[in-house]
Design a protein around this motif. Structure first.
Motif, short mmCIF file in Angstrom:
data_model
loop_
_atom_site.label_atom_id
_atom_site.label_comp_id
_atom_site.label_asym_id
_atom_site.label_seq_id
_atom_site.Cartn_x
_atom_site.Cartn_y
_atom_site.Cartn_z
N ARG A 37 0.80 -1.15 -0.07
CA ARG A 37 0.14 -0.01 0.05
C ARG A 37 0.94 1.26 0.03
O ARG A 37 2.15 1.30 0.47
N LEU B 131 -6.80 8.34 -1.09
CA LEU B 131 -5.61 7.28 -1.59
C LEU B 131 -5.08 6.86 -0.38
O LEU B 131 -4.93 5.35 -0.14
N ASN C 31 -5.67 1.89 -0.20
CA ASN C 31 -5.24 1.55 -1.69
C ASN C 31 -4.63 0.27 -1.67
O ASN C 31 -4.30 -0.31 -0.60
N PHE D 95 -1.26 -1.23 -3.77
CA PHE D 95 -0.04 -0.78 -4.66
C PHE D 95 1.02 -1.80 -4.45
O PHE D 95 1.55 -1.75 -3.31
N ILE E 259 -2.57 -2.29 -9.13
CA ILE E 259 -3.32 -1.47 -8.33
C ILE E 259 -4.64 -1.83 -8.35
O ILE E 259 -5.21 -2.52 -9.33
N THR F 243 -7.57 2.73 -6.41
CA THR F 243 -6.37 3.27 -6.44
C THR F 243 -6.33 3.97 -7.76
O THR F 243 -5.50 5.02 -7.79
N ARG G 110 -7.86 7.33 -8.06
CA ARG G 110 -7.40 8.48 -7.34
C ARG G 110 -6.10 8.87 -7.78
O ARG G 110 -5.85 10.18 -7.89
#
Length: 160
Positions: free
Chosen positions: A5, A34, A38, A40, A141, A145, A148
């Motif tokens: 994240r 975000l 999220n 990531f 992602i 996410t 954003r």
């Protein structure tokens, strides 16, 4: 232990020439949302096994998006660079519909505002899917996410 994240995001202020109060509000909300939630996950395995959380810096230079990925301690991991050619139209359309939306908020009926907002969400959703597609195999992602991040990419493209 993996923690895929984003915990901090910043924009390269050198690439932002101007932003209205409306755009500044969109930027603040996008960053807040975000950070709140999220997914990531860079797909490259780092030699020491680092798997998050991440700090990122977004920038645009010579028509390319740079995503600098850093460790929690702010040490650099890598920078992804994406050509922005396929995003030109969605960014232009998003700016146009956002202008219409901000005008509608000030002058239109609730039904008109809702119509413009639905169009704005549609463009935003399509651009988020494009971003996910362009990052496939590089950074995983989720949809929220991507939405954003697209908002923040648009902020970087404001020319005044």
């Amino acid at each position: 232990m993996a923690d895929p994240r984003i915990i901090h995001v910043s924009l390269d202020e050198r690439t932002i020439l101007w932003r209205s109060a409306d755009i500044e509000q969109e930027r603040r909300i996008a960053i807040f949302d975000l950070i709140e939630g999220n997914h990531f996950a860079p797909q490259r395995a780092y030699s020491d096994g680092y798997a998050g959380p991440y700090r990122i810096v977004l920038s645009v230079e010579d028509g390319r998006l740079g995503i600098a990925i850093k460790r929690e301690d702010d040490s650099h991991l890598e920078t992804f660079v994406l050509a922005m050619g396929r995003f030109r139209r969605p960014i232009k359309d998003y700016f146009a519909i956002c202008d219409s939306y901000y005008q509608a908020i000030r002058n239109a009926t609730p039904a008109q505002i809702e119509t413009v907002d639905m169009a704005r969400r549609g463009i935003h959703n399509e651009a988020a899917e494009l971003l996910r597609e362009r990052l496939e195999g590089k950074i995983e992602i989720d949809f929220d996410t991507a939405r954003r991040l697209f908002t923040l990419i648009c902020v970087l493209h404001i020319k005044g």
